[in-house]
Design a protein around this motif. Structure first.
Motif, PDB file in Angstrom:
ATOM      1  N   ALA A   1       0.816  -1.217   0.000  1.00 19.66           N
ATOM      2  CA  ALA A   1       0.000   0.000   0.000  1.00 19.66           C
ATOM      3  C   ALA A   1       0.848   1.265   0.000  1.00 19.66           C
ATOM      4  N   ASP A   2       2.122   1.150   0.354  1.00 22.98           N
ATOM      5  CA  ASP A   2       3.000   2.323   0.354  1.00 22.98           C
ATOM      6  C   ASP A   2       3.375   2.749  -1.064  1.00 22.98           C
ATOM      7  N   LEU A   3       3.201   1.853  -2.024  1.00 20.78           N
ATOM      8  CA  LEU A   3       3.525   2.166  -3.419  1.00 20.78           C
ATOM      9  C   LEU A   3       2.232   2.352  -4.188  1.00 20.78           C
ATOM     10  N   ARG A   4       1.925   3.595  -4.509  1.00 18.54           N
ATOM     11  CA  ARG A   4       0.698   3.899  -5.232  1.00 18.54           C
ATOM     12  C   ARG A   4       1.049   4.532  -6.567  1.00 18.54           C
ATOM     13  N   ALA A   5       0.271   4.204  -7.588  1.00 17.06           N
ATOM     14  CA  ALA A   5       0.504   4.764  -8.921  1.00 17.06           C
ATOM     15  C   ALA A   5       0.435   6.282  -8.848  1.00 17.06           C
ATOM     16  N   GLY A   6       1.395   6.941  -9.440  1.00 15.10           N
ATOM     17  CA  GLY A   6       1.410   8.392  -9.493  1.00 15.10           C
ATOM     18  C   GLY A   6       1.887   9.056  -8.216  1.00 15.10           C
ATOM     19  N   ALA A   7       2.186   8.275  -7.202  1.00 14.04           N
ATOM     20  CA  ALA A   7       2.643   8.851  -5.931  1.00 14.04           C
ATOM     21  C   ALA A   7       4.176   8.803  -5.876  1.00 14.04           C
ATOM     22  N   GLU A   8       4.705   9.232  -4.743  1.00 11.53           N
ATOM     23  CA  GLU A   8       6.150   9.211  -4.575  1.00 11.53           C
ATOM     24  C   GLU A   8       6.685   7.777  -4.610  1.00 11.53           C
ATOM     25  N   ALA A   9       7.919   7.667  -5.056  1.00 12.42           N
ATOM     26  CA  ALA A   9       8.613   6.384  -5.018  1.00 12.42           C
ATOM     27  C   ALA A   9       9.016   6.067  -3.580  1.00 12.42           C
ATOM     28  N   VAL A  10       9.309   4.837  -3.332  1.00  8.35           N
ATOM     29  CA  VAL A  10       9.881   4.438  -2.045  1.00  8.35           C
ATOM     30  C   VAL A  10      11.398   4.289  -2.250  1.00  8.35           C
ATOM     31  N   PRO A  11      12.185   5.110  -1.556  1.00 13.81           N
ATOM     32  CA  PRO A  11      13.638   5.047  -1.734  1.00 13.81           C
ATOM     33  C   PRO A  11      14.264   3.985  -0.820  1.00 13.81           C
ATOM     34  N   PHE A  12      15.397   3.486  -1.223  1.00 14.74           N
ATOM     35  CA  PHE A  12      16.179   2.615  -0.357  1.00 14.74           C
ATOM     36  C   PHE A  12      17.637   2.683  -0.799  1.00 14.74           C
ATOM     37  N   GLU A  13      18.510   2.187   0.048  1.00 11.47           N
ATOM     38  CA  GLU A  13      19.935   2.205  -0.269  1.00 11.47           C
ATOM     39  C   GLU A  13      20.420   0.791  -0.510  1.00 11.47           C
ATOM     40  N   VAL A  14      21.350   0.669  -1.431  1.00 10.32           N
ATOM     41  CA  VAL A  14      21.963  -0.617  -1.731  1.00 10.32           C
ATOM     42  C   VAL A  14      23.472  -0.405  -1.865  1.00 10.32           C
ATOM     43  N   ARG A  15      24.192  -1.488  -1.787  1.00 14.02           N
ATOM     44  CA  ARG A  15      25.620  -1.446  -2.101  1.00 14.02           C
ATOM     45  C   ARG A  15      25.761  -2.031  -3.502  1.00 14.02           C
ATOM     46  N   TRP A  16      26.090  -1.172  -4.460  1.00 10.61           N
ATOM     47  CA  TRP A  16      26.186  -1.580  -5.859  1.00 10.61           C
ATOM     48  C   TRP A  16      27.656  -1.498  -6.279  1.00 10.61           C
ATOM     49  N   ARG A  17      28.210  -2.635  -6.648  1.00 13.49           N
ATOM     50  CA  ARG A  17      29.621  -2.706  -7.046  1.00 13.49           C
ATOM     51  C   ARG A  17      30.529  -2.056  -5.996  1.00 13.49           C
ATOM     52  N   GLY A  18      30.138  -2.261  -4.725  1.00 10.91           N
ATOM     53  CA  GLY A  18      30.969  -1.788  -3.620  1.00 10.91           C
ATOM     54  C   GLY A  18      30.669  -0.390  -3.133  1.00 10.91           C
ATOM     55  N   HIS A  19      29.793   0.321  -3.837  1.00  3.03           N
ATOM     56  CA  HIS A  19      29.473   1.694  -3.456  1.00  3.03           C
ATOM     57  C   HIS A  19      28.031   1.778  -2.968  1.00  3.03           C
ATOM     58  N   VAL A  20      27.810   2.585  -1.924  1.00  2.00           N
ATOM     59  CA  VAL A  20      26.446   2.798  -1.452  1.00  2.00           C
ATOM     60  C   VAL A  20      25.741   3.715  -2.450  1.00  2.00           C
ATOM     61  N   CYS A  21      24.606   3.262  -2.951  1.00  2.00           N
ATOM     62  CA  CYS A  21      23.825   4.021  -3.932  1.00  2.00           C
ATOM     63  C   CYS A  21      22.379   4.093  -3.485  1.00  2.00           C
ATOM     64  N   ARG A  22      21.721   5.153  -3.880  1.00  2.00           N
ATOM     65  CA  ARG A  22      20.285   5.226  -3.671  1.00  2.00           C
ATOM     66  C   ARG A  22      19.591   4.425  -4.763  1.00  2.00           C
ATOM     67  N   ALA A  23      18.462   3.871  -4.379  1.00  2.00           N
ATOM     68  CA  ALA A  23      17.616   3.133  -5.316  1.00  2.00           C
ATOM     69  C   ALA A  23      16.184   3.536  -5.039  1.00  2.00           C
ATOM     70  N   PHE A  24      15.285   3.124  -5.915  1.00  2.00           N
ATOM     71  CA  PHE A  24      13.882   3.493  -5.694  1.00  2.00           C
ATOM     72  C   PHE A  24      12.967   2.444  -6.303  1.00  2.00           C
ATOM     73  N   ALA A  25      11.768   2.390  -5.750  1.00  2.00           N
ATOM     74  CA  ALA A  25      10.722   1.510  -6.277  1.00  2.00           C
ATOM     75  C   ALA A  25       9.508   2.365  -6.595  1.00  2.00           C
ATOM     76  N   VAL A  26       8.858   2.054  -7.700  1.00  2.00           N
ATOM     77  CA  VAL A  26       7.636   2.756  -8.107  1.00  2.00           C
ATOM     78  C   VAL A  26       6.572   1.731  -8.489  1.00  2.00           C
ATOM     79  N   ARG A  27       5.334   2.188  -8.418  1.00  2.00           N
ATOM     80  CA  ARG A  27       4.245   1.378  -8.961  1.00  2.00           C
ATOM     81  C   ARG A  27       3.834   1.980 -10.295  1.00  2.00           C
ATOM     82  N   TYR A  28       3.659   1.085 -11.257  1.00  2.00           N
ATOM     83  CA  TYR A  28       3.285   1.523 -12.600  1.00  2.00           C
ATOM     84  C   TYR A  28       2.395   0.458 -13.222  1.00  2.00           C
ATOM     85  N   ARG A  29       1.178   0.866 -13.601  1.00  2.00           N
ATOM     86  CA  ARG A  29       0.200  -0.041 -14.210  1.00  2.00           C
ATOM     87  C   ARG A  29       0.035  -1.325 -13.393  1.00  2.00           C
ATOM     88  N   GLY A  30       0.006  -1.168 -12.096  1.00  2.00           N
ATOM     89  CA  GLY A  30      -0.253  -2.292 -11.200  1.00  2.00           C
ATOM     90  C   GLY A  30       0.978  -3.066 -10.784  1.00  2.00           C
TER      91      GLY A  30
END
Ligand code: FES
Length: 132
Positions: free
Chosen positions: A24-53
């Motif tokens: 329910a935190d991910l709604r179409a047209g609303a803000e993305a949910v951000p999170f952090e990951v370690r990508w190739r050894g570096h901390v990076c921001r990432a995001f999740a969105v809802r799109y067409r369900g």
């Protein structure tokens, strides 16, 4: 209200799936949910969105010159709600595939595998993408 799934549990660890948020935190047209990951050894921001369900996740790193995309915190969609737009130079990306469809992007966004189960959204780690 159900409890947060255990991110360190045997199942999550073995499969590489990590709980991110409630569905329910991910709604179409609303803000993305951000999170952090370690990508190739570096901390990076990432995001999740809802799109067409569906739920889609990407590194917050444009394929043009690697800047973060959001034009306001956690806002990634353009005004049509159809494309993810990079605030820096206007590249447009398909929310469902990450493919660059217009502008100076140099390939797709780095996709992160996502799934929903029992009202929760999970992201999946892999050899070059780990939890922080
Ligand atoms: S950094 Fe995204 S379009 Fe240039």
């Amino acid at each position: 209200m159900s409890a947060t799934p255990d991110a360190t549990g045997t199942e999550a660890t073995a499969s590489g799936w990590h709980p991110l948020c409630r569905s329910a935190d991910l709604r179409a047209g609303a803000e993305a949910v951000p999170f952090e990951v370690r990508w190739r050894g570096h901390v990076c921001r990432a995001f999740a969105v809802r799109y067409r369900g569906g739920v889609y996740g990407y590194l917050n790193r444009c394929s043009h010159v690697g800047l973060e995309l959001d034009w306001q915190p956690n806002r990634f969609f353009d005004l049509t709600g159809q494309w993810l737009v990079c605030a820096a130079h206007g590249a447009l990306f398909d929310p469902a595939s990450g493919r660059c469809v217009a502008g100076p992007g140099r390939g797709p966004l780095q996709a992160i595998e996502m799934r929903e189960a029992d009202g929760w959204v999970y992201w999946r780690s892999r050899y070059d993408l780990q939890p922080v």
